[in-house]
Design a protein around this motif. Structure first.
Motif, short mmCIF file in Angstrom:
data_model
loop_
_atom_site.label_atom_id
_atom_site.label_comp_id
_atom_site.label_asym_id
_atom_site.label_seq_id
_atom_site.Cartn_x
_atom_site.Cartn_y
_atom_site.Cartn_z
N ARG A 260 -12.04 -1.45 25.44
CA ARG A 260 -11.21 -0.27 25.70
C ARG A 260 -10.90 0.48 24.41
N ALA A 261 -10.70 -0.25 23.32
CA ALA A 261 -10.37 0.37 22.03
C ALA A 261 -11.58 1.12 21.46
N ALA A 262 -12.77 0.74 21.88
CA ALA A 262 -13.98 1.39 21.36
C ALA A 262 -14.11 2.82 21.87
N ASP A 263 -13.36 3.17 22.89
CA ASP A 263 -13.31 4.54 23.40
C ASP A 263 -14.66 5.06 23.88
N GLY A 264 -15.39 4.23 24.55
CA GLY A 264 -16.68 4.67 25.07
C GLY A 264 -17.07 3.86 26.28
N PRO A 266 -18.93 0.84 28.31
CA PRO A 266 -18.69 1.05 29.74
C PRO A 266 -17.21 0.99 30.08
N ASP A 267 -16.89 1.52 31.25
CA ASP A 267 -15.54 1.40 31.81
C ASP A 267 -15.50 0.06 32.56
N VAL A 268 -14.67 -0.87 32.09
CA VAL A 268 -14.65 -2.23 32.63
C VAL A 268 -13.26 -2.57 33.16
N LYS A 269 -13.23 -3.22 34.32
CA LYS A 269 -11.97 -3.77 34.85
C LYS A 269 -12.14 -5.28 34.97
N LEU A 270 -11.18 -6.02 34.43
CA LEU A 270 -11.18 -7.47 34.51
C LEU A 270 -10.28 -7.90 35.65
N ILE A 271 -10.85 -8.53 36.67
CA ILE A 271 -10.09 -9.02 37.82
C ILE A 271 -9.86 -10.51 37.61
N VAL A 272 -8.60 -10.93 37.58
CA VAL A 272 -8.24 -12.31 37.30
C VAL A 272 -7.59 -12.93 38.54
N VAL A 273 -8.15 -14.04 38.99
CA VAL A 273 -7.61 -14.79 40.12
C VAL A 273 -7.13 -16.14 39.60
N ASP A 284 0.58 -7.23 33.41
CA ASP A 284 0.81 -5.87 32.91
C ASP A 284 -0.06 -5.52 31.71
N VAL A 285 -1.27 -6.07 31.66
CA VAL A 285 -2.21 -5.74 30.58
C VAL A 285 -3.13 -4.62 31.06
N PRO A 286 -3.27 -3.53 30.30
CA PRO A 286 -4.15 -2.43 30.73
C PRO A 286 -5.58 -2.90 30.97
N GLY A 287 -6.13 -2.51 32.10
CA GLY A 287 -7.49 -2.87 32.42
C GLY A 287 -7.63 -4.19 33.14
N VAL A 288 -6.52 -4.95 33.28
CA VAL A 288 -6.56 -6.25 33.94
C VAL A 288 -5.89 -6.15 35.31
N ASP A 289 -6.60 -6.59 36.33
CA ASP A 289 -6.07 -6.63 37.69
C ASP A 289 -5.82 -8.10 38.03
N TRP A 290 -4.57 -8.54 37.84
CA TRP A 290 -4.24 -9.95 38.07
C TRP A 290 -3.80 -10.12 39.52
N ARG A 291 -4.49 -11.00 40.25
CA ARG A 291 -4.23 -11.20 41.67
C ARG A 291 -3.40 -12.46 41.96
N GLY A 292 -3.21 -13.35 40.99
CA GLY A 292 -2.56 -14.62 41.28
C GLY A 292 -3.46 -15.48 42.15
N TRP A 293 -2.87 -16.48 42.82
CA TRP A 293 -3.64 -17.28 43.76
C TRP A 293 -3.80 -16.50 45.06
N ILE A 364 -18.79 -11.69 23.85
CA ILE A 364 -18.45 -11.44 25.25
C ILE A 364 -18.47 -9.95 25.53
N ALA A 365 -17.87 -9.18 24.64
CA ALA A 365 -17.85 -7.72 24.81
C ALA A 365 -19.28 -7.17 24.82
N GLN A 366 -20.13 -7.67 23.94
CA GLN A 366 -21.52 -7.23 23.91
C GLN A 366 -22.25 -7.60 25.19
N ALA A 367 -21.99 -8.79 25.71
CA ALA A 367 -22.65 -9.24 26.93
C ALA A 367 -22.26 -8.38 28.12
#
Length: 437
Positions: A260-264, A266-273, A284-293, A364-367
């Protein structure tokens, strides 16, 4: 000992935990029972109450295995249940349970002898159980738990993790040489390690060959994903598991922050379960969609909607969520060590060398960038994920174990009376040659 033309072999499986719908170890136990029942008549020792036993009996009937599988329950005492809630109380109570399970096994064996015993769950090597004392061919494993958190990552999270993981590393050195581990290994006609790390560690300490076979398997396998058919929007990277420091979630979150800081693109969303003590890492981290269990059907739906999967565990025997991701056609970005190294490859994911925390975050970011910007590579890895998931199915895993049962009993592994397959998942060059005691 039965001959190839005699009645089905009688097998005794030690499954401390076994359940058809729960995940992790209970599901491993259940699938071991189902696969063993293809080979012989199975008695199962497990820690369960009457209600759970009824669930298991109903599941056996649904599988068409009535008459082939019988469950024998050994419950914990009230004192043991209380002691298990005390820090450090699990293994002493588990050991007590194993002693009572052996006494029941001896009574059952005296009434109608078993041909072979197999210690299945828990998969951890620290407590091998006592079924090897029955004086019948004994199979132990696949076992895991020998792997440690890499030294460079011990101080990447909390002080508690740093201390606990250092102590665990020392404990592994001691417990691998413990009397009970050595006794069970010496008695085992077949000793199976769940990953290449465990194979190396056990062979180094025990001085005997150890076979390698994944302790778990994939369920239903879906179809490959195609980049051209993905839903529009950000690249959806899924992560699932316990939110504790050894799962390495911080690495994925930091990689997302760097993207996200690279300002380019891809546009990535991290979904965390998942949930756990590290929930503050994703809340409350930008770009992170935390779902819990979430309910399992909802997780399966997320696999279907995600674009890729991140497996960042710093120590793990294998990783059931990784298998589920592969079965859904998701390319996996994974730390290339321990069980993940054995499960995945560059044909179905992007391996990240385990070097230093900063380097891992960068890779990881490169991958993720590579997956999100190279449609041809994405399609190829998704096809590879489906192929890999099929090769790791429970049926093939069961074939490998049943072939070893047959050899331990002196039977023909290809006999139609005792179908066992060809053991293709065994990685030794001498796949079906019995390990000497």
């Amino acid at each position: 000992m039965p001959s190839p033309t005699s009645a089905r072999p009688r097998l005794l499986l030690g499954c401390y935990t076994c359940h058809p719908t729960l995940g992790s170890e209970p599901f491993v136990g259940w699938n071991r029972v189902v696969q063993a029942a293809r080979f012989g008549d199975v008695d199962v020792l497990l820690c369960a109450g009457e209600a759970e036993a009824e669930v298991l009996e109903a599941a056996v009937e649904r599988e068409g295995l009535s008459g082939r599988v019988r469950f024998h329950t050994v419950e914990h005492t009230k004192l043991e249940r209380v002691a298990q809630r005390v820090p450090g109380g699990f293994y002493p109570t588990y050991r007590r349970w194993q002693r009572r399970a052996l006494r029941l096994a001896q009574r059952l064996h005296a009434r109608r002898p078993y041909d072979l015993a197999h210690q299945v769950t828990f998969c951890g090597y620290r407590e091998p159980g006592d079924l090897w004392r029955l004086d019948v061919p004994f199979v132990w494993g696949p076992v895991g738990g020998t792997q440690n958190t890499p030294a460079a990552f011990l101080d990447t999270a909390t002080v508690g993790m740093a201390v606990t993981e250092r102590l665990r590393t020392v404990a592994n050195r001691v417990q691998l040489r413990g009397r009970r581990v050595r006794q069970a290994a010496a008695a085992a006609d077949v000793l199976l390690a769940a990953n290449s790390t465990g194979k190396r560690d056990l062979e180094g300490v025990l001085g005997r060959p150890v076979r390698q076979l994944l302790e778990t398997g994939t369920g239903p396998v879906g179809v490959e994903k195609r980049w051209a058919e993905r839903e529009p929007g950000p690249f959806r990277l899924l992560w699932a598991g316990q939110l504790n420091p050894t799962k390495g979630l911080r690495l994925a979150v930091q990689a997302l922050a760097d993207l996200r800081a690279a300002d380019g693109d891809p546009d990535v969303k991290l979904i965390v379960v998942g949930d756990g003590p590290e929930r503050d890492v994703v809340a409350d981290v930008p770009g992170v969609d935390w779902r819990g269990w979430i309910p399992r059907p909802d997780l399966i739906d997320l696999y279907a909607k995600a674009d890729a999967f991140a497996f960042t565990s710093l120590r793990d025997t294998s990783g059931n969520v990784m298998l589920e991701a592969l079965a859904a056609g998701l390319p996996v970005v994974y730390l290339d060590h321990q069980g993940a190294h054995d499960v995945c490859s560059g044909d179905c994911g992007v391996p990240v060398p385990v070097t230093t925390p900063d380097d891992v975050v960068r890779r990881i970011a490169q991958a993720v960038t590579a997956l999100a910007t190279d449609p041809a590579r994405y399609d190829r890895l998704s096809r590879g994920a489906i192929e890999r998931a099929r090769s790791l199915g429970w049926r093939a895993n069961g074939d490998a174990v049943n072939a070893l049962y047959a050899q331990a009993l002196g039977l023909d592994p290809g006999s139609s009376a005792h179908p066992a397959g060809d053991g293709a998942l065994l990685t030794d060059e001498t796949r079906l040659e019995l390990v000497a005691r």
